[in-house]
Enzyme design. Structure first.
Site, PDB file in Angstrom:
ATOM      1  N   LYS A 232       0.686  -1.265   0.243  1.00 31.64           N
ATOM      2  CA  LYS A 232      -0.043  -0.207   0.196  1.00 31.64           C
ATOM      3  C   LYS A 232       1.080   1.282  -0.018  1.00 31.64           C
ATOM      4  CE  LYS A 232      -3.691   2.621   1.977  1.00 31.64           C
ATOM      5  NZ  LYS A 232      -3.351   3.662   1.431  1.00 31.64           N
ATOM      6  N   ARG A 237      -3.393   8.743  -5.180  1.00 31.26           N
ATOM      7  CA  ARG A 237      -3.918   7.842  -6.115  1.00 31.26           C
ATOM      8  C   ARG A 237      -4.111   8.505  -7.186  1.00 31.26           C
ATOM      9  NH1 ARG A 237      -8.347   3.860  -4.886  1.00 31.26           N
ATOM     10  NH2 ARG A 237      -8.334   2.755  -6.679  1.00 31.26           N
ATOM     11  N   ARG A 252      -7.147  11.374  -7.355  1.00 30.56           N
ATOM     12  CA  ARG A 252      -8.483  10.500  -6.629  1.00 30.56           C
ATOM     13  C   ARG A 252      -9.460  11.803  -6.429  1.00 30.56           C
ATOM     14  NH1 ARG A 252     -11.685   9.448  -3.104  1.00 30.56           N
ATOM     15  NH2 ARG A 252     -10.911   8.908  -1.070  1.00 30.56           N
ATOM     16  N   GLU A 280      -0.625   4.599  -8.511  1.00 27.49           N
ATOM     17  CA  GLU A 280      -0.188   5.504  -7.577  1.00 27.49           C
ATOM     18  C   GLU A 280       0.916   6.453  -8.165  1.00 27.49           C
ATOM     19  OE1 GLU A 280      -1.738   4.805  -4.592  1.00 27.49           O
ATOM     20  OE2 GLU A 280      -0.940   6.028  -3.210  1.00 27.49           O
ATOM     21  N   ARG A 395     -16.993  -0.287  -1.568  1.00 26.16           N
ATOM     22  CA  ARG A 395     -17.629  -1.388  -1.478  1.00 26.16           C
ATOM     23  C   ARG A 395     -16.840  -2.379  -0.612  1.00 26.16           C
ATOM     24  NH1 ARG A 395     -21.536  -1.579  -5.254  1.00 26.16           N
ATOM     25  NH2 ARG A 395     -22.196   0.482  -5.773  1.00 26.16           N
ATOM     26  N   LYS A 401      -7.513  -2.707   2.662  1.00 28.99           N
ATOM     27  CA  LYS A 401      -6.228  -2.223   3.089  1.00 28.99           C
ATOM     28  C   LYS A 401      -5.759  -2.746   4.267  1.00 28.99           C
ATOM     29  CE  LYS A 401      -8.312   2.360   3.738  1.00 28.99           C
ATOM     30  NZ  LYS A 401      -8.360   3.744   3.427  1.00 28.99           N
TER      31      LYS A 401
END
Lengths: 532, 337
Positions: A232, A237, A252, A280, A395, A401
């Protein structure tokens, strides 16, 4: 304007999602397309540029109300918001509500935005006149528009649901049509409801799929081999869109950031047309990924200097493929999308890579690798179900994560300041200090982490233990200890303590600990070396 | 400065009249207290003897005990305490609220307690009492506090209730148990006259008002209703302490509202988590506060509760009055609004 102000008030008044959706549907159903388009602009969090500073606004209101300036300051301190303070104080000035009701679009296009071209005295005269013709609710919204600070308390998801219900469309369709910046025109509104005619915007990204935090043990997810594991990353993003010979890089926050990252744009040109990657944006030098602070030097700047390009080169690490050869492949299984992604990016320039899989035979082995995340400069692991489709929004179930536990430290509360908005009137902005050679050195600010009851209790305590006042800041007796959690730690020349921490927040009120037992600066600096 | 003792002094127990040997709304036990009204930050336990407005006796006895050593006085009827001539005058705050007029050797002070100028069908209207010195509250002592006409607020509340009723929802209205609740019941009695349901904590004060002859809309206790009662379309009054407690499980998806002057500020509305805030207060707003000080003709003013520093400074600078702020211990004890 009246209808929009009423919508704002209705959305502001309730926390119930259904009531919010009902209010939006009712507004949109009755609004002219031009007004609806502008309302949607604000509901989706976009803003117009600030036309009047909040202190200017207050100064104009002083003239209109004839109050002494200090009383304006006290009123502002109690309310915590200039637009609202002014709207409330102007109740003392008689209104002439006879003025013609203008729609939101007309207000913006023929009145508010043209302020740009007026001189300061002309602006003041215009605004003072408008105030006299509006009720309090509308004055408040007008002030928020003028100061560029109109924020409406609805999530994008709710707006999408309201429009989907209004137009009898699938929310996923509305969500996709709404991606990218919204141009507040009647034509755009019509297209949103009726669909576009094939000439889809070549830059339009897909809604991001968001992971949920893994709270249960990973073994609860079933066999390890049903899941892909990746690091991660602690970057920005982004979605890389290559269509019709051009590259568009979206953050994002649905902001187009292509120009800030020319390395990525150039590398993206090597991709075939009709390709969309999710991944990323990271600062990356010869030694590998750089701390988030390095990337920040690239985000904060409007003009890129040769120095920042050299010192913080960037890279796009892709981890998903959303469109391939012009086809939406979000429905294809995660594992297969990954396979195609690797094939596609294999020959791309170095500024474009694929986020590698983290290989571990079983969950315990993966858990052991996760513990090394800080050494790799990442926040933890991502777990993605091999057979999952790429969905929209947050969702639960397919993407998790699995972050490292935050770092933490026990620090002493030394300064407090009143918050604004919902927290106006309450001391909610806290500064914490650590011991350094018998002195308390400020090291972090935190605004969140306490519940309403604790906030109220701490507020009362602060009021009774003020040692000194510096403007709005109160120095308090160094008594209360809090455990602060944070994600990362950096050396910083700008901070008195010499360090900067990322995402500090209050984890716990340590009522059991006297201030003398709080941590020292030296102990936190040891965490610095652990990171390297 | 002055040869003789001041008419009022601030002691650790509260405001004290040396000539009369009594305190007004003291916050610690004293032998003799004159209390302006029944709110707990004004009428406290443990004094030797209480004086107050006769019409508020039922409220005081319910709050402080049936055997309270109490002497009631009619509004405007003078009585002697020591060398002071004392009389009580309506403050318009809640039933039995009184301004205390104190005359010593020709100098007149008025301790207003909490007060408002707006009409309220549940209590006698504020009476303007000319004086040399005036002790005022300053709960809402900032110019942001300016009330819309109460009748309009009640209109809004009734409209909100009706809209909720149409969708079968219960309207759950939170307000202070003494004063605001009965003012609403009296106002609603003059509107649709429909019965209102009460949280148990409100029942006793509502009885006290009825005993004192105040006309209220019919009421019934929630707890007296059968378990099957769903209160659809009904209005229920409750104290703020009942918000977000298990008691609320009695109602399915109620619409909630809080009725208070504090609801004027958006942050306060949002922080408390009610669906609606109705701005209706039993305290003076800023313009009425300044107007009242003006109209009493007082040259000396003591601001005793709330935004005391702000109001005192304004009165000094804008009105040229000898105004001071005192910090009473009751500040922070929970402002009723």
């Amino acid at each position: 304007m009246k209808a929009f102000a009423a919508l704002y008030a209705a959305l502001d008044a309730t926390t119930k999602t259904n009531a919010k959706i009902d209010a939006m549907v009712a507004y949109f159903a009755a609004a002219a397309p031009a007004d609806a388009a502008w309302a949607l602009f604000f509901l989706t969090g976009q803003r117009i540029k600030r036309l009047v500073g909040s202190s200017t606004l207050r100064a104009w209101a002083l003239e209109a109300t004839d109050l002494p300036p200090w009383l304006m300051d006290e009123s502002y301190a109690a309310v915590g918001d200039s637009a609202e303070t002014v709207a409330l104080l102007l109740d003392a000035v008689p209104t002439t509500l006879a003025s013609l009701e203008l729609g939101l679009a007309a207000w913006l296009e023929t009145r508010i935005l043209p302020l740009r071209d007026l001189t300061e005295p002309e602006r003041q005269a215009a605004v003072l006149g408008w105030w006299r013709g509006l009720d309090r609710e509308q004055r408040f919204v007008l002030n928020k528009l003028l100061t560029g600070a109109l924020r409406v308390g609805v999530s994008r998801g709710l707006v999408v649901r309201a429009i989907a219900r209004l137009a009898d469309l699938d929310p996923a369709v509305v969500g996709h049509r709404l991606m990218g910046p919204w141009r507040p025109t009647p034509a755009a509104w019509q297209q949103l409801l009726e669909g576009d005619d094939g000439a889809a915007d070549a830059s339009r990204p897909y809604p991001f799929f968001l992971a949920s935090p893994l709270e249960a043990a990973p073994a609860s997810l079933g066999p390890r081999d049903r899941w892909l594991a990746e690091w991660k990353w602690d970057g920005v993003r982004g979605q890389l869109v290559k269509r019709q010979g051009a590259v568009h890089l979206w953050s994002r926050g649905e902001e187009l950031v292509t120009e800030r990252f020319p390395e990525i744009e150039r590398a993206g040109l090597a991709l075939p047309d009709g390709t969309v990657l999710d991944g990323e944006i990271l600062a990356w030098n010869d030694a590998g990924v750089m701390p988030f602070a390095a990337l920040q030097t690239r985000i904060g700047r409007l003009k890129l200097s040769a120095k920042s390009l050299r010192e913080a080169p960037v890279r796009f690490l892709a981890y998903d493929l959303l469109e391939e050869a012009g086809q939406d492949v979000r429905g294809v299984a995660q594992g297969e999308r990954r396979r195609r992604l690797e094939a596609l990016v294999a020959t791309a320039p170095p500024a474009l890579g694929v986020s590698p899989l983290v290989e571990a035979a079983d969950w315990p082995a993966l858990a052991a690798l996760r513990l090394q995340a800080r050494h790799h400069g990442v926040e933890g692991l991502m777990l993605k179900r091999r057979d999952a489709a790429y969905r929209a929004g947050r969702r639960r179930g397919d993407w998790w994560k699995w972050k490292l536990d935050p770092l933490s430290v026990d620090a002493v509360l030394i300064y407090a300041q009143a918050g604004s908005g919902r927290r106006a009137n309450l001391f909610t902005d806290y500064t914490f200090a650590l011991w350094d050679d018998g002195r308390l050195v400020p090291f972090a600010k935190a605004y969140s982490g306490l519940d309403d009851k604790e906030i109220a209790e701490l507020d009362r305590w602060i009021r009774r233990h003020v040692v000194e006042r510096f403007g709005p800041v109160r120095q308090v007796a160094p008594v209360q200890v809090f455990e602060l959690a944070f994600e990362g730690i950096q050396v910083s020349a700008r901070h008195k303590s010499g360090i900067a921490v990322r995402f500090p927040r209050i984890a716990r009120w340590r009522r059991d600990k006297p201030a003398s037992e709080a941590d020292s600066l030296a102990s936190i600096k040891r965490l610095l070396s652990a990171r390297a | 400065m002055r040869d003789r003792r001041a008419v009022l002094e601030l002691t650790p127990e509260g405001l004290f009249c040396p000539a009369g040997g009594f305190h007004v709304d003291p916050w610690r036990p004293v032998p003799r207290a004159v209390v302006t009204h029944g709110h707990s930050d004004h009428a406290r336990f443990g004094h030797g003897h209480y004086h107050g407005a006769a019409i508020g006796e039922g409220i005081l006895r319910r709050r402080l005990g049936a055997d309270l050593p109490f002497t009631g006085h009619g509004y405007g009827a003078p009585f002697a305490l020591g060398d002071a001539k004392v009389s009580l005058h309506p403050a318009g705050h809640v039933l039995g609220s009184a301004q205390v007029r104190i005359e010593v050797e020709g100098e007149v002070w008025v301790v207003a307690g909490d007060y408002k100028r707006e009409a309220d069908p549940s209590c006698a209207p504020f009476e303007l009492v000319p004086c040399d010195g005036f002790v005022t509250e300053a709960t809402f002592g900032l110019p942001i506090y300016r009330w819309d006409p109460g009748a309009r607020v009640i209109d809004d509340l009734v409209a909100w209730w009706e809209a909720n009723a149409q969708s079968g929802r219960t309207s759950l209205v939170f307000c202070y148990a003494l004063g605001k609740a009965q003012r609403l019941l009296a106002e609603l009695g003059q509107r649709n006259g429909r019965a209102v349901f009460l949280h148990g904590a409100l029942v006793s004060m509502v009885e006290a008002y009825r005993e004192a002859g105040v006309a209220l809309t019919p009421t019934a206790a929630v707890s007296d209703q059968p378990k099957s009662e769903r209160f659809r379309g009904e209005l229920v009054l409750a104290p703020p302490s009942a918000m977000a407690t298990t008691w609320m499980r009695r109602f399915t998806a109620p619409a909630t509202a809080f009725v208070s002057g504090w609801m004027r500020v958006r942050g306060q509305r949002r922080r408390r988590g009610y669906d609606r805030g109705f701005v209706l207060s039993d305290h003076v707003d800023w313009p009425d506060l300044i107007r009242t000080v003006d109209e009493t003709g007082a040259r000396r003013v003591i601001c005793a509760h709330g935004q005391t520093d702000t109001v005192a400074r304004y009165l000094r600078e804008a009105k040229g009055l000898d105004a001071v702020a005192i910090q009473s211990l009751r500040d922070g004890a929970g402002d009723d609004g």
